[in-house]
Design an enzyme around this catalytic site. Sequence first.
Site, PDB file in Angstrom:
ATOM      1  N   GLU A 333       3.457   0.615   4.309  1.00 46.31           N
ATOM      2  CA  GLU A 333       2.592   1.281   3.326  1.00 46.31           C
ATOM      3  C   GLU A 333       3.374   2.029   2.244  1.00 46.31           C
ATOM      4  O   GLU A 333       3.004   3.145   1.874  1.00 46.31           O
ATOM      5  CB  GLU A 333       1.648   2.255   4.038  1.00 46.31           C
ATOM      6  CG  GLU A 333       0.703   1.558   5.005  1.00 46.31           C
ATOM      7  CD  GLU A 333      -0.174   2.531   5.787  1.00 46.31           C
ATOM      8  OE1 GLU A 333      -1.376   2.301   5.841  1.00 46.31           O
ATOM      9  OE2 GLU A 333       0.352   3.515   6.363  1.00 46.31           O
TER      10      GLU A 333
HETATM   11  C1  ACM Z   1       0.843   1.676  10.166  1.00 47.91           C
HETATM   12  O1  ACM Z   1      -0.168   1.778  10.866  1.00 47.91           O
HETATM   13  N1  ACM Z   1       0.868   2.176   8.953  1.00 47.91           N
HETATM   14  C2  ACM Z   1       2.042   1.014  10.656  1.00 47.91           C
END
Ligand code: ACM
Length: 516
Positions: A333
């Site tokens: 992310e």
């Molecule tokens: C995640 O759940 N951002 C790895």
Amino acid sequence: MKNLFQVLSLFVLAAFALSSCTPAQQTDLSELNLIPIPCKIEAGNGYFEIDNQTKIILDNQNSELGEVAQMLIKHLCVATGFDFVIENKSARNSKNSILFQLNDDKELGREGYDIDVNPKQISINSNTPEGAFRAIQTLRQLLPAEIEKSEFVEKEWKVPSLSIRDYPRFEHRGAMLDVSRHFFGVEDVKRFIDFLAAYKMNKFHMHLSDDQGWRIEIKSWPKLTSIGGQTQVGGGYGGYYTQNEYTEIVNYAHKRYITLIPEIDMPGHTNAALASYPELNEDGIATELYTGTTVGFSTLATRKEITYKFVDDVIRELAELTPGPYIHIGGDESLVTEKDDYIYFIDRVQDIVLSYGKTMVGWDEIAHANLKPNAIAQFWAHKENAILAAEKKGKVIFSPAQNIYLDMKYDSTTQLGLSWAGYTEVMESYDWDPASLIPDFDESNIYGVESPLWSETIETMSDIEYMVFPRLPGIAEIAWSKPELRDWDTYKYRLSAHKDRFEAMNINYYNSPQIP
Ligand code: ACM
């Protein structure tokens, strides 16, 4: 005289007849309820009873095996109230004993074991002390649930006669705890490790840094904890582990044959570091500490050299503290990092990890970088990234959010947890298989299974327990047991029998309506 002889012979005959009328009962395998289900079980007759005379015998002069035997004693002594003595070799066939033997049996591998129980003896055979440790977890489950109590219980401690041959399906079987969104102290972490050990997991992944808090002391960058470690989600005091405390956790896990995998999440999820050191920011200005739950807004300055000095120092200190072979670099992310910058960053960090002799693990997005062989990608959301990582000769850990994120609510009424990946009732977390989740994905590229517990909404040990139980045993079974031995309709009854164990361990578990 003759009469007396006749009476005596009749008496002996009668006694013999009586005893042969009540043969030792065959073990009913359907009453065993073992999780994870072992590869092979055969029923025997009768039972072995552990009592105050039971001896523990080591067939090999091996101090590590002796430590494993001590771990067994720790599990047995409180509830039974018995004093156990450990003897070496001499009394191999002696009755009323639990015998540990080290062998060389290819099929069992490093973690496998045989357990044979008959009325005279329990024998545990394995290639390694690690295998003996896994066997002990099975032996615990063969005893009445009260063995898990932390007080004396008046009881007959019977183990049914049987033979078990058992070894794991996957090398990597683990769980992750997010100690960044909310911080958990050393004692809580140890209890979490105990849960993993009880179900034969062998990896403990600690998510040690994120936007909301930096949790591991780094001596060369002290403000990471003196500033970045102070808060958590919701704004209260967070905390961090000193290097000594971290070592205590490493050692505690190691004694239970669990490898600690430390994660420093980069280049996104780094606000706690960016608030601590202005020079890590693109504009050179420190951010504010963050106590919300939004993701994807932070990034290290990927084109500044100081960033790589920082990463090198952090990984060097962490590698020195971590005997296991892995360093997890996050990589998920990074929504405000340009793709070119992201790849440049992961490539450089990979070289740093390798320079300290460690294997790089990262969330599935790292598949876009130039992975070197043996890098490990942790598939959580993007199947195409898992495929890409395998194409680059990386191994893949399966942590599919829709199946085994332990922070997902069970259903719409669950107070704790999130639901962005959907609700995950106990059946949904169990009734899937890594080998068929991604079409055409070769099982040989699956390193194992790991279930993460993110802690945005999880504040206490009791919260942890509620989300972990009863899903964790099923995830452990997916990772350990042969797929052809698993099915929900029988598993749910085995799991139901574990409620007594959860209660004996004072675990605040979710009482799912799916479990009979
Ligand atoms: C995640 O759940 N951002 C790895």
